[in-house]
Design a protein around this motif. Structure first.
Motif, PDB file in Angstrom:
ATOM      1  N   GLY A   1     -85.270  61.287 -16.840  1.00 24.15           N
ATOM      2  CA  GLY A   1     -84.633  62.547 -16.880  1.00 24.15           C
ATOM      3  C   GLY A   1     -83.882  62.585 -18.398  1.00 24.15           C
ATOM      4  N   VAL A   2     -83.474  61.304 -18.801  1.00 26.62           N
ATOM      5  CA  VAL A   2     -82.930  61.498 -20.066  1.00 26.62           C
ATOM      6  C   VAL A   2     -84.125  61.625 -21.356  1.00 26.62           C
ATOM      7  CG1 VAL A   2     -81.624  60.069 -21.794  1.00 26.62           C
ATOM      8  CG2 VAL A   2     -81.048  60.150 -19.439  1.00 26.62           C
ATOM      9  N   THR A   3     -85.316  60.981 -20.968  1.00 22.49           N
ATOM     10  CA  THR A   3     -86.323  60.746 -22.010  1.00 22.49           C
ATOM     11  C   THR A   3     -86.787  62.105 -21.870  1.00 22.49           C
ATOM     12  OG1 THR A   3     -86.660  58.710 -21.456  1.00 22.49           O
ATOM     13  CG2 THR A   3     -88.372  59.741 -22.671  1.00 22.49           C
ATOM     14  N   GLY A   4     -87.196  62.816 -20.619  1.00 22.77           N
ATOM     15  CA  GLY A   4     -87.712  64.106 -20.522  1.00 22.77           C
ATOM     16  C   GLY A   4     -86.846  65.161 -21.337  1.00 22.77           C
ATOM     17  N   THR A   5     -85.596  65.013 -21.474  1.00 21.50           N
ATOM     18  CA  THR A   5     -84.657  65.974 -22.052  1.00 21.50           C
ATOM     19  C   THR A   5     -84.809  66.050 -23.382  1.00 21.50           C
ATOM     20  OG1 THR A   5     -82.889  65.374 -20.408  1.00 21.50           O
ATOM     21  CG2 THR A   5     -82.260  66.787 -22.316  1.00 21.50           C
ATOM     22  N   PHE A   6     -85.321  64.953 -24.031  1.00 22.53           N
ATOM     23  CA  PHE A   6     -85.556  64.979 -25.452  1.00 22.53           C
ATOM     24  C   PHE A   6     -87.018  65.643 -25.953  1.00 22.53           C
ATOM     25  CE2 PHE A   6     -83.222  60.832 -25.207  1.00 22.53           C
ATOM     26  CZ  PHE A   6     -82.142  61.529 -25.664  1.00 22.53           C
TER      27      PHE A   6
ATOM     28  N   PRO B   1     -80.019  58.992 -32.295  1.00 19.99           N
ATOM     29  CA  PRO B   1     -81.110  59.748 -33.158  1.00 19.99           C
ATOM     30  C   PRO B   1     -81.838  60.832 -32.565  1.00 19.99           C
ATOM     31  CG  PRO B   1     -81.362  57.316 -32.841  1.00 19.99           C
ATOM     32  CD  PRO B   1     -79.882  57.652 -32.311  1.00 19.99           C
ATOM     33  N   MET B   2     -82.320  60.345 -31.193  1.00 17.45           N
ATOM     34  CA  MET B   2     -83.402  60.913 -30.619  1.00 17.45           C
ATOM     35  C   MET B   2     -82.663  62.681 -30.064  1.00 17.45           C
ATOM     36  SD  MET B   2     -85.686  58.864 -28.072  1.00 17.45           S
ATOM     37  CE  MET B   2     -84.531  58.325 -26.940  1.00 17.45           C
ATOM     38  N   LEU B   3     -81.299  62.526 -29.702  1.00 17.52           N
ATOM     39  CA  LEU B   3     -80.708  63.804 -29.763  1.00 17.52           C
ATOM     40  C   LEU B   3     -80.431  64.678 -30.750  1.00 17.52           C
ATOM     41  CD1 LEU B   3     -79.388  65.243 -27.477  1.00 17.52           C
ATOM     42  CD2 LEU B   3     -77.063  64.170 -28.152  1.00 17.52           C
ATOM     43  N   MET B   4     -80.280  64.076 -32.028  1.00 11.85           N
ATOM     44  CA  MET B   4     -80.148  64.872 -33.111  1.00 11.85           C
ATOM     45  C   MET B   4     -81.483  65.368 -33.469  1.00 11.85           C
ATOM     46  SD  MET B   4     -77.916  62.283 -35.401  1.00 11.85           S
ATOM     47  CE  MET B   4     -78.050  63.242 -36.895  1.00 11.85           C
ATOM     48  N   THR B   5     -82.560  64.533 -33.505  1.00  8.29           N
ATOM     49  CA  THR B   5     -84.082  65.004 -33.594  1.00  8.29           C
ATOM     50  C   THR B   5     -84.349  66.187 -32.784  1.00  8.29           C
ATOM     51  OG1 THR B   5     -84.593  62.638 -34.219  1.00  8.29           O
ATOM     52  CG2 THR B   5     -86.426  64.376 -33.922  1.00  8.29           C
TER      53      THR B   5
ATOM     54  N   SER C   1     -84.482  69.231 -38.745  1.00  3.85           N
ATOM     55  CA  SER C   1     -84.292  69.182 -40.190  1.00  3.85           C
ATOM     56  C   SER C   1     -82.886  68.517 -40.432  1.00  3.85           C
ATOM     57  CB  SER C   1     -84.513  70.585 -40.876  1.00  3.85           C
ATOM     58  OG  SER C   1     -83.812  71.655 -40.173  1.00  3.85           O
ATOM     59  N   HIS C   2     -81.815  68.850 -39.697  1.00  6.60           N
ATOM     60  CA  HIS C   2     -80.481  68.268 -39.674  1.00  6.60           C
ATOM     61  C   HIS C   2     -80.553  66.776 -39.656  1.00  6.60           C
ATOM     62  CE1 HIS C   2     -76.434  68.013 -39.422  1.00  6.60           C
ATOM     63  NE2 HIS C   2     -76.397  67.335 -38.358  1.00  6.60           N
TER      64      HIS C   2
END
Lengths: 307, 400
Positions: free
Chosen positions: B29-34, B170-174, B179-180
């Motif tokens: 679920g978490v990975t899929g969200t990214f 980092p994955m959430l930010m990406t 670009s941010h």
């Protein structure tokens, strides 16, 4: 192998394979250009619950109820995907993923729950099909092709897929211009007064017909491969739509013939004794063709990188 | 029976599978969200189908080397290698040729799967009967699972989950704003590789439980369900983990109660049930909330138009308007206004007259932009501003 054996054991599956490949590749061209390539993937997954429900309602492995069930499931899936995409504001790919996995899971569950052990209906069959079993026992040689009594013994799948191939080709020929315009520039098409929504839905329904008819003969994996690989390969070979469709038909036919021959005779050449899955081999050959085109095709470069 | 299954009372193996499925569901679920937020949800479909040739090749290699070939670690290793090859093929087709990513996904999944089927039939002919079990990877099979396999899956699920927890920032930010994230010093390439590595890990761990055809559902459905509940990326990630975990737990438990309830489809259907609940009930983006919003908007429009009609002494023919006015005691069922109705109508007309002045005055442009025929002016301007507008009205009249 002599002529009689070839005509009765290899000719029908080759012809069916070619017809399946062409039937799927034709609408696949437009799906590819409209960035809906994965619709074919989704449709071929939801065919399973459709045939299972068709089987459960009639209690027999009858062709027409199962094909009808598959068509209904395919159209229901498309409607569901659209509904989730629009009402839930979900990206198209994810909406598709939700719908086809759920319907497929439902199909598997129904299959496990119902007593289908006595009949030939299982998930593996739905996936790989059984192209090799579509043989023509009545044939005694090339002369049988002119013998009405022997022709009546041809596998019925052949007539169904031939009908579907003819229907798909006819529809594409009739609606070629509106389809072409709506595919390249939907806004322009709408400005011209073309019914773009109906065209889009019609294309999906034609794809569903192609997928169901092809599935009937060969199982879903080859259906997905033929929807995408030959048109994608052709896309790397030319910039013109007409040429692309022609190339995709030729490539689909080449993949079908070469795949069947390699599956049937390849192991013998390598010293083995048994044939391998023809459906799998046809998909593999179409992938090899795509790989070659991606390496050396004249129009392979990304659009931005072109001079 | 179901209660025991849900509370891990059905034996050691079943409990391990349930725990493993829950951990796998959370990780997925978490990975899929990214993936979902990066709009690449269906890449996982290509990755999962691409595992098949690896499984078959690993089996053949192990047999050729004199092994049994059915050892789960070997098969999972093989599946990971070919999944990586499939992913590379998708990336290469999508970036080096003019094909779009969806076409690349479809091509890779069908070709790799087709090749896997070819290898499966080769195995069937090479060693009759010994391929038993490889087909199980298509749809998953937890019945008759060895203890070591169940343990491997439970540990694999937990390790994947742990990695997700470590890498979430980092994955959430990406996923949210590449670009941010790049400006904040996140290495985008490395994050993408980590994300795809996690998708592969989820796929490989899930092969035996859910099967390679349906594992993609665990990566797609929980994020889509979670997205209905929140607009904040971090909460969507957390919720998707919960949805995936619950689906894994409940689906595996249900499946343990009867032989004809296959684990993979049960987990997928559990996830879909949670999706349906979210789709219908979520506040804000759910269907029910949207329907309620539409109904309340319609009520406001009808009431306002009805009151303005009363104020102008016009007859009302619209039955819904009549019903709404009557229900609020503003008019009798035949449309004759009550005392309260006349007062409300006068207030509505006064509001419209004030709005007319506001909209005619360029200096009040910002306020005028909020005119929709429904919002009372009191909600937009202060009391002082309104009395200043009232002073401009040509012939101030008392409220009726």
């Amino acid at each position: 192998m002599n002529g009689a054996e070839f005509v009765s054991l290899s000719l029908p599956p080759i012809v069916i394979g070619v017809l399946v490949a062409v039937t799927c590749a034709l609408p696949g061209n437009f799906l590819l250009l409209r960035r809906q390539a994965l619709i074919g993937d989704a449709i071929s997954h939801v065919v399973l619950p459709g045939i299972v429900v068709g089987f459960l309602l009639t209690g027999a492995v009858a062709t027409w109820p199962m094909l009808l069930g598959a068509s209904v499931a395919a159209i229901a899936a498309v409607v569901l995907i659209e509904a989730i995409r629009r009402l839930g504001q979900i990206e198209a790919g994810a909406a598709m993923g939700v719908v086809f996995t759920t319907l497929f899971a439902g199909g598997v569950l129904l299959l496990e729950q119902s007593d289908t052990s006595s009949v030939h209906l299982d998930v593996e069959h739905a996936l790989y099909g059984n192209l090799e079993s579509l043989i023509w026992l009545e044939a005694t040689g090339w002369s049988s092709l002119a013998d009405p009594a022997a022709l009546a013994g041809l596998p019925p799948e052949l007539f169904r897929i031939a009908g579907a191939a003819g229907l798909v080709a006819l529809l594409l020929a009739v609606f070629w211009r509106p389809l072409k315009i709506a595919t390249f520039d939907e806004n322009y098409a709408a400005a011209l007064g073309l019914p773009v929504t109906a065209i889009s839905l019609g294309l999906v329904i034609v794809s569903a017909i192609a997928a169901v008819a092809a599935f009937d003969a060969v199982g879903s994996i080859i259906v997905i491969a033929m929807f995408i690989c030959p048109p994608a390969t052709a896309r790397l070979l030319t910039d013109r739509l007409g040429a692309q469709v022609a190339w995709s038909v030729a490539l689909a036919a080449i993949a079908a013939v070469a795949g069947f021959v390699l599956a049937g005779y390849g192991p013998l050449w390598l010293g083995g004794s048994d044939a391998v899955s023809a459906a799998g081999m046809i998909a593999t050959v179409s992938g090899v063709l795509l790989g070659l085109a991606a390496l050396v095709g004249p129009h392979r470069r990304p659009l931005a990188a072109q001079p | 029976m179901l209660f025991e299954a849900l509370t891990l009372g059905l034996g050691y193996n079943a409990s391990l599978v349930t725990l493993g499925a829950a951990a796998l569901g959370m990780a997925a679920g978490v990975t899929g969200t990214f993936l979902y937020l990066r709009k690449r949800a269906l890449v996982s479909d290509a990755i999962s189908h691409a595992t098949l040739p690896g499984i078959a090749a690993a089996f053949m290699l192990a047999v050729a080397l004199g092994g049994d070939g059915r050892g789960l670690p070997v098969l999972l290793l093989g599946s990971a290698v070919s999944a990586a090859l499939g992913l590379l093929a998708v990336q290469w087709l999508a970036s080096r040729t003019r094909l779009t990513e969806d076409a690349a996904i479809g091509a890779v999944l069908s070709v790799f799967f087709g090749f896997g089927v070819v290898l499966l039939t080769v195995i069937q002919t090479l060693s009759t009967g010994r391929q038993a079990g490889l087909e199980d990877f298509l749809l998953g099979a937890t019945a008759g699972m060895l203890r070591s396999e169940a343990l491997l899956i439970a540990v694999g699920g937990l390790v994947t989950l742990a990695i997700v927890v470590v890498l979430r920032r980092p994955m959430l930010m990406t996923a949210f704003d590449p670009s941010h994230a790049s400006a904040m010093g996140v290495n985008l390439t490395r994050t993408d590789i980590a994300m795809m590595g996690l998708v592969m890990a989820v796929t490989v761990v899930g092969l035996k439980i859910v099967g390679l055809i349906l594992i993609v559902a665990l990566l797609i459905i929980p994020p889509v369900a979670a997205r209905f509940w929140s607009d904040r990326a971090d909460r969507v990630v957390l919720l998707a983990g919960v949805v995936g975990g619950v689906a894994g737990w409940v689906g595996a438990a249900f499946s343990a109660t009867a032989a004809d309830l296959p684990t993979g489809p049960m987990i997928v259907l559990a996830a879909f049930a949670l999706f349906c609940l979210s789709f219908l009930l979520a506040p804000g983006r759910g269907l029910m909330a949207a329907a309620l919003r539409a109904a309340s908007f319609r009520t406001r429009v009808h009431l306002r138009q009805g009151l303005l009609a009363i104020a102008n002494d016009q007859p009302i023919y619209e039955t819904l308007t009549l019903r709404l006015l009557a229900r609020r005691g503003l008019a009798l069922p035949d449309g004759v206004p009550t005392e309260a109705g006349r007062a409300a109508a006068a207030r509505a007309r006064l509001d419209e007259e004030r709005w007319a002045i506001v909209r005619a005055d360029p200096s009040l442009e910002l306020a005028a932009a909020r005119y929709d025929g429904l919002t009372p002016l009191e909600d937009v301007l202060t009391v002082d501003q309104i009395s200043e507008i009232d002073a401009r009205r040509p012939a101030p009249e008392a409220l009726a």
